[in-house]
Scaffold this motif. Structure first.
Motif, mmCIF file in Angstrom:
data_model
loop_
_atom_site.group_PDB
_atom_site.id
_atom_site.type_symbol
_atom_site.label_atom_id
_atom_site.label_comp_id
_atom_site.label_asym_id
_atom_site.label_seq_id
_atom_site.Cartn_x
_atom_site.Cartn_y
_atom_site.Cartn_z
ATOM 1 N N LEU A 102 0.844 -1.104 0.172
ATOM 2 C CA LEU A 102 0.229 0.048 0.090
ATOM 3 C C LEU A 102 0.998 1.202 -0.033
ATOM 4 O O LEU A 102 2.127 1.070 0.261
ATOM 5 N N PHE A 103 0.315 2.481 -0.169
ATOM 6 C CA PHE A 103 1.098 3.738 -0.229
ATOM 7 C C PHE A 103 0.362 4.753 0.577
ATOM 8 O O PHE A 103 -0.793 4.909 0.371
ATOM 9 N N ASN A 104 0.946 5.303 1.527
ATOM 10 C CA ASN A 104 0.220 6.343 2.252
ATOM 11 C C ASN A 104 0.910 7.712 1.737
ATOM 12 O O ASN A 104 2.038 8.078 1.619
ATOM 13 N N GLY A 105 -0.164 8.677 1.257
ATOM 14 C CA GLY A 105 0.131 9.773 0.469
ATOM 15 C C GLY A 105 -1.130 10.133 -0.200
ATOM 16 O O GLY A 105 -2.109 9.453 -0.379
ATOM 17 N N VAL A 106 -1.084 11.301 -0.524
ATOM 18 C CA VAL A 106 -2.398 11.857 -1.641
ATOM 19 C C VAL A 106 -2.262 10.838 -2.650
ATOM 20 O O VAL A 106 -1.180 10.741 -3.495
ATOM 21 N N GLY A 107 -3.371 10.255 -2.916
ATOM 22 C CA GLY A 107 -3.663 9.458 -4.135
ATOM 23 C C GLY A 107 -3.512 7.851 -3.657
ATOM 24 O O GLY A 107 -3.791 7.041 -4.272
ATOM 25 N N GLY A 108 -3.077 7.841 -2.347
ATOM 26 C CA GLY A 108 -3.048 6.422 -1.761
ATOM 27 C C GLY A 108 -2.169 5.426 -2.634
ATOM 28 O O GLY A 108 -1.152 5.740 -3.244
ATOM 29 N N SER A 109 -2.610 4.214 -2.410
ATOM 30 C CA SER A 109 -2.142 3.214 -3.201
ATOM 31 C C SER A 109 -2.061 3.274 -4.858
ATOM 32 O O SER A 109 -1.577 2.648 -5.411
ATOM 33 N N THR A 110 -2.927 4.212 -5.392
ATOM 34 C CA THR A 110 -2.940 4.265 -6.816
ATOM 35 C C THR A 110 -1.690 4.864 -7.169
ATOM 36 O O THR A 110 -1.509 4.886 -8.377
ATOM 37 N N VAL A 111 -1.195 5.495 -6.375
ATOM 38 C CA VAL A 111 0.416 5.951 -6.709
ATOM 39 C C VAL A 111 1.201 5.133 -7.465
ATOM 40 O O VAL A 111 1.877 5.245 -8.130
ATOM 41 N N MET A 112 1.074 3.686 -6.794
ATOM 42 C CA MET A 112 2.179 2.519 -7.015
ATOM 43 C C MET A 112 1.141 1.571 -7.724
ATOM 44 O O MET A 112 1.824 0.488 -8.285
ATOM 45 N N PHE A 113 -0.199 1.755 -8.018
ATOM 46 C CA PHE A 113 -0.895 0.519 -8.402
ATOM 47 C C PHE A 113 -0.722 0.297 -10.037
ATOM 48 O O PHE A 113 0.003 1.277 -10.637
ATOM 49 N N SER A 114 -0.966 -0.734 -10.510
ATOM 50 C CA SER A 114 -0.783 -1.201 -11.745
ATOM 51 C C SER A 114 -1.661 -0.677 -12.733
ATOM 52 O O SER A 114 -1.858 -0.993 -13.860
ATOM 53 N N ALA A 115 -2.869 -0.118 -12.219
ATOM 54 C CA ALA A 115 -3.990 0.204 -12.660
ATOM 55 C C ALA A 115 -4.910 -0.485 -13.856
ATOM 56 O O ALA A 115 -5.503 -0.017 -14.418
ATOM 57 N N HIS A 116 -4.740 -1.820 -13.284
ATOM 58 C CA HIS A 116 -5.766 -2.801 -13.900
ATOM 59 C C HIS A 116 -7.286 -2.451 -13.668
ATOM 60 O O HIS A 116 -7.313 -2.000 -12.316
ATOM 61 N N TRP A 117 -7.996 -2.077 -14.569
ATOM 62 C CA TRP A 117 -9.225 -1.506 -14.399
ATOM 63 C C TRP A 117 -10.330 -2.568 -14.677
ATOM 64 O O TRP A 117 -10.670 -2.561 -15.804
ATOM 65 N N MET A 118 -10.864 -3.256 -13.616
ATOM 66 C CA MET A 118 -11.811 -4.307 -14.074
ATOM 67 C C MET A 118 -13.069 -4.270 -13.082
ATOM 68 O O MET A 118 -13.179 -3.822 -11.841
ATOM 69 N N ARG A 119 -14.190 -4.377 -13.735
ATOM 70 C CA ARG A 119 -15.477 -4.366 -12.827
ATOM 71 C C ARG A 119 -15.427 -5.686 -12.497
ATOM 72 O O ARG A 119 -15.052 -6.930 -12.877
ATOM 73 N N PHE A 120 -16.424 -5.835 -11.166
ATOM 74 C CA PHE A 120 -16.751 -7.066 -10.745
ATOM 75 C C PHE A 120 -17.592 -7.817 -11.514
ATOM 76 O O PHE A 120 -18.445 -7.295 -12.636
#
Lengths: 534, 138
Positions: A88-106
């Protein structure tokens, strides 16, 4: 340095994805909102992706594991009792700062695992209730992809066309076509075109340590600018120590320590928790008093319970042809939902999502934790020669089912800066997940084999990849076994909302960011439209 | 602080950890113990203390060859050693040239299409494969 913050209508705790979306929507509706974030803004220039030592920094100061990174805003998480280490990442944007951005609906079935398969628990909401929020947040975040996937219900076009699936994606797509298996171009929160003033991706493949171009839909770059422009106030370096309640049993704000170490109070009519499945549960468990001896909003006793971590296997396929596979978006080139749904012939319930990715540079090749021992000497050169530019990686994400034996607690033997116990994760990979991942590994070998890989290497149960802690404050209709209702309001405290991934009932096999966004947007829209009920 | 003795120890270990092959220079040939090491420790100062501990242990046991010593390292120690050595090695321009690694470059996206369009259309024309859940009652 100052005293208490002025009273606000809504106080949001956490400036990650769900907190950003909450603030954006509240501010646009003209509601006064203040967000407290323990971390800071990280300017694009600070990201290491465009520097020669990127790979070194990604293993250290830009590592997604807070226990390795040890940044100023990070708190230790005791994970020696967990099969999977949290990222996880603590900062503005949170973990999305480091995520791989896979964007999937359930998937629609994800909301009915008990009814359909007799496992897990049904959600009190379904796919169709989230659909409009999926659409809205995809536009705000900036998602590229291709409509028409037969694994999903029909949907409109994505805001942007898909990114290139890359040579390795084409090989595997052809293989799946021959095998009669599903594949689809990756949907990613990464711009393939100029989108809302943000640049398109430059395929540098360094997404995991922040996007230097502003092309990734990380919340600090995609959501926060418009939230602030609409009037949201963001206080960084503000570490919340307690949620405050009044004698009437309502939340009235939070006690926080500011960037100068001064303890201050932020009062609000409504409090929204958006601090991650670990941070939110931790904060509720820290907020004990005479009225809430077991933790705030925890009359059910399930705060911290049902921790889900998305176990995964990874498989690397080695090809003869040079493909420059250190380049390309670090998100998914393609994905496969071939084995995502329960099948009668399997010896496990539910399924896994596969995502195909590039494989990084030479240091990643040299140090990647495959099942084989760490090579050195001539073996190391052989590994790098095979890997660099000529490989692709399948990640197979197992749907993790809720289990009360997997949980987060505060360990009083190890104190945090407030004198409270540190969060400790108790997590054991289930037999269902192990059987599932064993099956997936065999199938992934077939996939790579059909694609022409001359060799594959495996990482079984990638212990260091705990990107998706979920479920620690789950949603439900029954206050006896859930923490929030279907609108993300705490059963126990009607003006306290939890809008992050802790509210998940089950985990699906897909990456959770899209659903976290949709749930946060839905919960906040209800708050906006039914304000007087809160 | 890394001194000249430590740098000698690094080169002694590097002979085993990163020898040359038919197309790559050995780590000692590009002297990873000099500027490359300094660059690594500048990027990752957190590694220095643990590296020095390892080197001092190596220095203390003259009975072990470099290969024998590396074999005594536990997984975490080996990880530190390999991160420093490989980190330094792969920063060297000559090594990058030898392995044809051009670095993580900013490229211009090809706007001609995503690739695999015909195959995607075939998928698109297949029957829907997701399971339809029951209608929610109430």
């Amino acid at each position: 340095m100052g005293g208490d913050l002025s009273q606000t209508e809504v106080l949001v705790i956490g400036a990650g994805l769900s907190g950003a979306i909450a603030c954006q929507r509240l501010a646009r509706a003209g509601i006064g909102v203040t967000c407290l974030e323990q971390g800071e803004w990280n300017p694009r220039e600070s990201y290491p992706g465009d520097k020669p030592d990127f790979e070194l920094q990604a293993l250290g100061p830009w590592n997604a594991n807070p226990n390795i990174r040890r940044g100023k805003a990070d708190y230790p998480i005791l994970d020696d009792t967990s099969d999977i280490k949290p990222l996880l990442f603590n900062g503005v944007g949170g973990s999305t700062v480091m995520f791989s951005a896979h964007w999937m609906r359930f998937l629609p079935s994800d909301f009915f695992t008990y009814t359909l398969d007799g496992v897990g628990t049904d959600w009190p909401i379904d796919y169709h209730e989230l659909e409009p929020y999926y659409l809205q947040t995809e536009a705000d975040i900036g998602v590229s992809g291709l409509a028409g996937d037969p694994a999903y219900p029909d949907r409109p076009e994505y805001p942007m066309p898909p990114l290139p699936i890359q040579p390795w994606g084409e090989k595997v797509a052809e293989a799946h076509d021959r095998l009669g298996w599903h594949w689809w171009p990756g949907s990613n929160a990464i711009n393939s075109r100029l989108h809302q003033g943000r640049r398109p991706c430059v395929q540098r493949s360094t997404c995991r340590a922040g996007c230097n171009e502003g092309a990734k839909g990380q919340a600090d770059q995609s959501i926060w600018p418009s939230a602030i422009a609409a009037g949201a106030k963001l206080v960084t370096g503000a570490r919340v120590a307690r949620i405050l309640t009044n004698p009437q049993g309502r939340a009235e704000g939070a006690l926080f320590v500011d960037e100068f170490g001064v303890t201050r109070k932020a009062c609000a009519d409504i409090v929204v928790l958006a601090a991650h499945a670990i941070g939110t549960a931790r904060l509720l468990l820290k907020s004990v008093d005479a009225a809430w001896p077991d933790g705030l909003a925890n009359s059910s006793g399930v705060v911290g319970k049902n921790l889900m971590m998305h176990p995964m296997n990874r498989m690397v396929g080695f090809f003869d042809e040079p493909m420059s596979s250190w380049q390309g978006h670090w998100g998914q080139s393609i994905y496969s939902m071939e084995f995502a749904e329960t099948r009668a012939e399997h010896d496990f319930a539910r399924g896994a999502k596969w995502n195909l990715s590039p494989t990084g540079g030479p240091l990643n090749a040299a140090l990647y934790p495959l099942d084989d021992p760490q090579p050195f000497g001539v073996d190391l050169h052989d590994r790098v020669d095979k890997w660099l530019g000529r490989s692709a990686l399948w990640g197979m994400v197992a749907e993790d089912l809720p289990d009360s034996h997997n949980f987060l607690t505060l360990d009083s033997a190890h104190s945090d800066v407030d004198g409270d116990g540190l969060p400790r994760l108790h997590y054991e990979t289930s037999e269902n997940s192990k059987r599932m991942l064993s099956f997936m590994a065999k199938r992934a070998r077939e996939s790579f084999g059909a694609a022409g890989a001359y060799e594959v290497a495996e990482q079984t149960l990638a212990a260091e990849i705990g990107w998706h802690p979920l479920g620690t404050c789950r949603m439900g209709n029954d206050p006896r076994n859930s923490v929030v209702d279907k609108w993300n309001r705490c059963h126990d405290i009607p003006n306290l909302l939890i809008v992050d991934g802790s509210s998940f009932v089950t985990s699906s096999c897909v990456n959770p960011a899209a659903t976290i966004s949709a749930i946060a947007a839905r919960a906040v829209d209800r708050l906006i439209h039914c304000r007087s009920e809160y | 602080m890394v001194d000249s003795v430590h740098r000698e120890l690094i080169l002694a270990l590097a002979k085993e950890v990163l020898p040359g092959n038919d197309h790559q220079p050995a780590a000692i040939d590009v002297d990873i113990s000099g500027e490359p090491l300094d660059r690594v420790l500048s990027s990752r100062p957190d590694l220095e203390g643990r590296l020095l501990d390892i080197l001092e242990r190596f220095a203390a046991d003259e009975s072990l060859t470099a290969a024998g010593f590396v074999a005594t390292l536990d997984a975490q120690e080996l990880r530190v050693l390999m991160t420093v050595f490989c980190g330094a090695y792969f920063l060297v321009r000559e090594v990058r040239r030898a392995i044809a690694y051009t670095g993580q470059q900013a490229l211009t996206l090809d706007r001609g299409g995503f690739g695999g369009e015909e195959l995607a259309i075939k998928q698109m024309n297949l029957p829907k494969r997701y399971r339809k859940p029951p209608e929610r009652v109430g």
